[in-house]
Design an enzyme around this catalytic site. Structure first.
Site, PDB file in Angstrom:
ATOM      1  N   LYS A   9       0.829  -1.207   0.000  1.00  0.00           N
ATOM      2  CA  LYS A   9       0.000   0.000   0.000  1.00  0.00           C
ATOM      3  C   LYS A   9       0.869   1.264   0.000  1.00  0.00           C
ATOM      4  O   LYS A   9       2.080   1.194   0.234  1.00  0.00           O
ATOM      5  CB  LYS A   9      -0.934  -0.051   1.219  1.00  0.00           C
ATOM      6  CG  LYS A   9      -1.922  -1.228   1.152  1.00  0.00           C
ATOM      7  CD  LYS A   9      -2.899  -1.233   2.323  1.00  0.00           C
ATOM      8  CE  LYS A   9      -3.858  -2.404   2.230  1.00  0.00           C
ATOM      9  NZ  LYS A   9      -4.858  -2.418   3.334  1.00  0.00           N
ATOM     10  N   TYR A  49     -12.880  -3.029  -2.756  1.00  0.00           N
ATOM     11  CA  TYR A  49     -13.353  -2.929  -1.369  1.00  0.00           C
ATOM     12  C   TYR A  49     -14.879  -2.799  -1.339  1.00  0.00           C
ATOM     13  O   TYR A  49     -15.423  -2.041  -0.528  1.00  0.00           O
ATOM     14  CB  TYR A  49     -12.676  -1.752  -0.663  1.00  0.00           C
ATOM     15  CG  TYR A  49     -11.226  -1.981  -0.291  1.00  0.00           C
ATOM     16  CD1 TYR A  49     -10.788  -3.210   0.215  1.00  0.00           C
ATOM     17  CD2 TYR A  49     -10.284  -0.959  -0.402  1.00  0.00           C
ATOM     18  CE1 TYR A  49      -9.453  -3.426   0.565  1.00  0.00           C
ATOM     19  CE2 TYR A  49      -8.952  -1.167  -0.036  1.00  0.00           C
ATOM     20  CZ  TYR A  49      -8.546  -2.401   0.440  1.00  0.00           C
ATOM     21  OH  TYR A  49      -7.230  -2.602   0.807  1.00  0.00           O
ATOM     22  N   ASN A 112      -2.173   0.015   6.868  1.00  0.00           N
ATOM     23  CA  ASN A 112      -1.611  -1.237   7.400  1.00  0.00           C
ATOM     24  C   ASN A 112      -0.724  -1.965   6.394  1.00  0.00           C
ATOM     25  O   ASN A 112      -0.580  -3.177   6.434  1.00  0.00           O
ATOM     26  CB  ASN A 112      -2.731  -2.121   7.935  1.00  0.00           C
ATOM     27  CG  ASN A 112      -3.758  -2.450   6.880  1.00  0.00           C
ATOM     28  OD1 ASN A 112      -3.521  -2.211   5.699  1.00  0.00           O
ATOM     29  ND2 ASN A 112      -4.877  -3.009   7.278  1.00  0.00           N
ATOM     30  N   HIS A 115      -1.950  -5.463   1.296  1.00  0.00           N
ATOM     31  CA  HIS A 115      -3.179  -6.212   1.004  1.00  0.00           C
ATOM     32  C   HIS A 115      -2.805  -7.620   0.578  1.00  0.00           C
ATOM     33  O   HIS A 115      -1.825  -7.805  -0.157  1.00  0.00           O
ATOM     34  CB  HIS A 115      -3.960  -5.552  -0.143  1.00  0.00           C
ATOM     35  CG  HIS A 115      -5.016  -6.470  -0.686  1.00  0.00           C
ATOM     36  ND1 HIS A 115      -6.223  -6.619  -0.072  1.00  0.00           N
ATOM     37  CD2 HIS A 115      -5.002  -7.345  -1.730  1.00  0.00           C
ATOM     38  CE1 HIS A 115      -6.929  -7.552  -0.718  1.00  0.00           C
ATOM     39  NE2 HIS A 115      -6.213  -7.997  -1.731  1.00  0.00           N
ATOM     40  N   GLU A 126      -9.191 -11.246  -7.848  1.00  0.00           N
ATOM     41  CA  GLU A 126      -8.334 -10.058  -7.706  1.00  0.00           C
ATOM     42  C   GLU A 126      -7.210 -10.043  -8.745  1.00  0.00           C
ATOM     43  O   GLU A 126      -6.857  -8.984  -9.272  1.00  0.00           O
ATOM     44  CB  GLU A 126      -7.768  -9.980  -6.279  1.00  0.00           C
ATOM     45  CG  GLU A 126      -8.867  -9.658  -5.272  1.00  0.00           C
ATOM     46  CD  GLU A 126      -8.413  -9.675  -3.822  1.00  0.00           C
ATOM     47  OE1 GLU A 126      -7.210  -9.895  -3.550  1.00  0.00           O
ATOM     48  OE2 GLU A 126      -9.278  -9.469  -2.944  1.00  0.00           O
TER      49      GLU A 126
HETATM   50  P1  DAT Z   1      -7.743  -6.953   5.179  1.00  0.00           P
HETATM   51  O1  DAT Z   1      -6.956  -5.837   4.528  1.00  0.00           O
HETATM   52  O2  DAT Z   1      -7.019  -7.514   6.358  1.00  0.00           O
HETATM   53  O3  DAT Z   1      -8.192  -8.006   4.207  1.00  0.00           O
HETATM   54  P2  DAT Z   1     -10.480  -5.903   5.129  1.00  0.00           P
HETATM   55  O4  DAT Z   1     -10.636  -6.520   3.795  1.00  0.00           O
HETATM   56  O5  DAT Z   1     -11.533  -6.178   6.166  1.00  0.00           O
HETATM   57  O6  DAT Z   1      -9.073  -6.275   5.797  1.00  0.00           O
HETATM   58  O7  DAT Z   1     -10.397  -4.317   5.000  1.00  0.00           O
HETATM   59  C1  DAT Z   1      -9.672  -3.730   3.943  1.00  0.00           C
HETATM   60  C2  DAT Z   1      -8.920  -2.513   4.449  1.00  0.00           C
HETATM   61  O8  DAT Z   1      -9.843  -1.515   4.915  1.00  0.00           O
HETATM   62  C3  DAT Z   1      -8.047  -2.809   5.676  1.00  0.00           C
HETATM   63  O9  DAT Z   1      -6.789  -3.330   5.309  1.00  0.00           O
HETATM   64  C4  DAT Z   1      -7.938  -1.456   6.308  1.00  0.00           C
HETATM   65  C5  DAT Z   1      -9.296  -0.821   6.040  1.00  0.00           C
HETATM   66  N1  DAT Z   1     -10.190  -1.012   7.192  1.00  0.00           N
HETATM   67  C6  DAT Z   1     -10.840  -2.164   7.551  1.00  0.00           C
HETATM   68  N2  DAT Z   1     -11.582  -1.995   8.658  1.00  0.00           N
HETATM   69  C7  DAT Z   1     -11.384  -0.692   9.028  1.00  0.00           C
HETATM   70  C8  DAT Z   1     -11.879   0.123  10.108  1.00  0.00           C
HETATM   71  N3  DAT Z   1     -12.716  -0.357  11.034  1.00  0.00           N
HETATM   72  N4  DAT Z   1     -11.471   1.417  10.162  1.00  0.00           N
HETATM   73  C9  DAT Z   1     -10.630   1.927   9.232  1.00  0.00           C
HETATM   74  N5  DAT Z   1     -10.143   1.223   8.193  1.00  0.00           N
HETATM   75  C10 DAT Z   1     -10.507  -0.066   8.084  1.00  0.00           C
HETATM   76 MG    MG Z   2      -9.572  -7.934   2.689  1.00  0.00          MG
END
Ligand code: DAT
Ligand code: MG
Length: 135
Positions: A9, A49, A112, A115, A126
């Protein structure tokens, strides 16, 4: 062999962690099949997303993910989808153990670093979704 879609990212690029993260992937023995730097747009993020579009933090997520270049990668290996999720650490940075990428470097929920596809099925979707950027 199994493949997954990985994306470093904008914070990983900006904070100069891409070499460190790629080393972890190589040290694990996975193969980098494709890799390219590019910048994302809101349209593809709404698709990528789609499970988060209705969340209050979605605008912040788009702003972050479009804030600079990312590095998209196709990574291959035995059980690489789950294996990469273990290398990454969990979504919640405060629950990520030291030794994982997020555990070592993340200090923010949105920013974070990495991805990784969360299932073999989503990995195939994807890889197809991002193929126009990777080629
Ligand atoms: P991951 O990246 O672990 O697959 P995800 O698909 O649930 O997690 O979410 C995608 C991204 O969205 C994640 O890396 C960071 C952001 N995100 C997820 N939950 C969040 C939250 N509660 N507040 C802020 N950003 C969030
Ligand atoms: Mg995810």
């Amino acid at each position: 062999m199994e493949k997954t879609y990985i994306m470093l990212k904008p914070d990983a690029v900006q904070r100069k962690f891409i070499g460190n993260i790629i080393s972890r992937i190589e040290n694990k023995g996975y193969n980098i099949k494709q890799m390219k730097m590019f910048t994302l747009e809101e349209e593809i993020l709404k698709e990528h997303y789609s499970h988060l579009v209705e969340k209050p933090f979605f605008p912040e997520l788009v702003e972050f993910m479009t804030s600079g270049p990312v590095i998209g990668m196709i990574i291959e290996g035995d059980d690489v989808v789950i294996g990469m999720r273990h290398l990454m650490g969990p979504t919640k940075w405060e629950e990520a153990n030291p030794g994982t990428i997020r555990g070592d470097f993340a200090n923010n929920t949105t920013e974070n670093l990495i991805h990784g596809s969360d299932s073999v099925e989503n990995a195939m979707i994807e890889i197809k979704r991002f193929s126009k950027y990777l080629n």
